[in-house]
Scaffold this active site. Structure first.
Site, short mmCIF file in Angstrom:
data_model
loop_
_atom_site.label_atom_id
_atom_site.label_comp_id
_atom_site.label_asym_id
_atom_site.label_seq_id
_atom_site.Cartn_x
_atom_site.Cartn_y
_atom_site.Cartn_z
N ASN A 58 -21.75 -22.82 13.92
CA ASN A 58 -22.04 -24.12 14.56
C ASN A 58 -21.32 -24.19 15.91
O ASN A 58 -20.70 -23.22 16.33
CB ASN A 58 -21.61 -25.26 13.63
N ASP A 108 -21.45 -25.71 5.35
CA ASP A 108 -21.69 -26.19 3.98
C ASP A 108 -22.38 -25.12 3.14
O ASP A 108 -22.22 -25.08 1.93
CB ASP A 108 -22.56 -27.45 4.03
N PHE A 140 -12.21 -35.13 8.94
CA PHE A 140 -13.07 -35.48 10.06
C PHE A 140 -14.49 -35.64 9.53
O PHE A 140 -14.83 -35.05 8.50
CB PHE A 140 -13.05 -34.38 11.13
#
Ligand code: PMT
Length: 400
Positions: free
Chosen positions: A209, A278, A322
């Site tokens: 990411n 994830d 976060f």
């Protein structure tokens, strides 16, 4: 905060000197004891009498002046200061300090100072953008000097751009936060996670990411400066780690999971800032995948949710998470605080300009398990890091 503090201000030669007169006036009125040092160039803009009148103390202009009592002036000034501020800081003084040159009063005081030093650059935009100046600023930042960045606007020379002395309010905020925070994390161990994770698809490809690690590194830096022992578990990033921080490099979410679990029992605070994948490919091919077919399906399986697991097993530790959101920020944040059993969640809408991935600034909401929400304006990631740590200290105090 300022009452009784000894603040030494080094004034170097730039048109913004007149603004520093106002700063001295404010700090003196707030109860700080202000000593002003001026270079020869600074005295071309404003006379020492101005600063003497505003500070109520004589102004220091000469390295070789012999003070009464036979003391060594620059060492005395450095040793008696709670804070040194350079404002305005020219390219010249920044260059000298970055190169370890100490050939006048201000540079010798900075070199001898054991207290925090705040540098407030102000200069022409081309000088500020000069790569030598930028390199010097970067190396001083790495060494732990504090900066209040110049603002953008019309400069005294007629040019437009970054180079104006920062607003006095910003400088005063930084002074307050440094004086307030000095050493408040001493004796505490803080583990910060940062950056992305990379999940291999085959030997040459991976899923990842956009996390740059900037937010997590800022948190590690802020905690270290405030006296914490800091462990920084970081995915692959191109940032230089802050001084004095133990770095644990990892690649995948599974590696981050192991690294965090191994160290969890020995820390007091965990800040999970990393953008952990994830999902990961169920099978990472051992050879490069060939492009035989028109479509390719890669089956993914869930990674462990590290923070949720910490929330289940925590004992004395305080957990800060976060949340990177693109919609329903507050609703999702409240759910995550509860689901992961956190003391605090920092939610950022990563679609906003100046927020989220890779930027130097962030816009966050601090969300607490009792439903409280604090909405913060856009700020530098380092300032946000300090703001988050202020809440951590407040939560720890409230828990005792
Ligand atoms: O690195 P920068 O470029 O400076 O960008 C900063 C940032 C956008 C990465 C940062 O501000 C941020 O939002 N980090 C959290 C990103 C994230 O993974 O959010 P999330 O909502 O998917 O996860 C919620 C929390 O669970 C996070 O604390 C995350 O670290 C944690 N998590 C997530 C998945 C997982 N498998 N394990 C976890 O522990």
């Amino acid at each position: 905060m300022l009452s009784g503090k000894n603040i030494t201000i080094g004034v170097t030669g730039g048109i913004a000197v007149y603004k520093v007169a106002q700063l001295v006036s404010y700090l003196a009125a707030a109860g700080a004891s202000i000593r002003v040092m001026m270079t020869k160039s600074a005295q071309e803009f404003v006379t020492p009498l101005t600063f003497q009148t505003l500070s109520g103390h004589r102004v220091y202009t000469d390295l070789f002046e012999r003070p009464a009592g036979g003391t060594v002036q620059h060492i005395d000034l450095a040793a008696s200061s709670d804070l040194v501020i350079l404002a305005p800081a020219t390219a010249n003084i920044i260059g000298k300090i970055a190169c370890g040159i100490a050939d006048d009063l201000i540079s010798t005081v900075v070199m001898a100072a054991g207290c925090p030093v705040i540098i407030c650059p102000a200069m022409n935009v081309n000088m500020y953008n000069n790569r030598i100046v930028q390199r010097n600023l970067a190396s001083l930042r790495d060494l732990g000097y504090h900066f209040v960045e110049p603002s953008v606007g019309r400069l005294a020379c007629g040019a437009e751009g970054r180079g104006r002395l920062a607003d006095l309010e910003l400088i005063i905020d930084r002074i307050n936060s440094i004086l307030a925070n000095e050493g408040d994390f001493k004796g505490l161990s803080v583990m910060v996670t940062a950056g992305p994770t990379v999940e291999p698809v085959d030997p040459v490809r991976y899923l990842t990411n956009k996390s740059s690690g900037k937010m997590g590194f800022a948190l590690a830096e802020a905690a270290a400066r405030r006296g914490a022992r800091v462990i920084l578990v970081s995915g692959p990033v191109v940032l230089k780690p802050p001084a004095g921080v133990e770095v644990v490099p990892v690649q995948t979410a599974a590696e981050m999971h192991i690294a965090v679990m191994e160290r969890f029992s020995s820390v007091d605070v965990v800040v999970m800032c990393a953008a952990v994948a994830d999902y990961r490919p169920k099978i990472a091919a051992t050879q490069k995948i060939k492009k035989h077919e028109e479509t390719l399906t890669i089956e993914l399986e869930k990674n462990p949710d590290i923070l949720a697991e910490l929330g289940r097993i925590k004992k004395h530790q305080l957990l800060v998470g976060f949340a990177a959101e693109t919609e329903d920020l507050e609703k999702n944040a409240h759910q995550k605080v509860a689901a992961k059993n956190l003391e605090l969640l920092v939610a950022n809408d990563v679609t906003l300009p100046g927020a989220g991935f890779s930027t130097d600034t962030n816009i966050a909401k601090l969300v607490f398990p009792d439903g409280r929400v604090i909405s913060l304006p856009k700020m530098d990631k380092l300032d946000l890091a300090h703001r988050i740590l202020n809440e951590v200290i407040a939560l720890r105090r409230a828990a005792v």
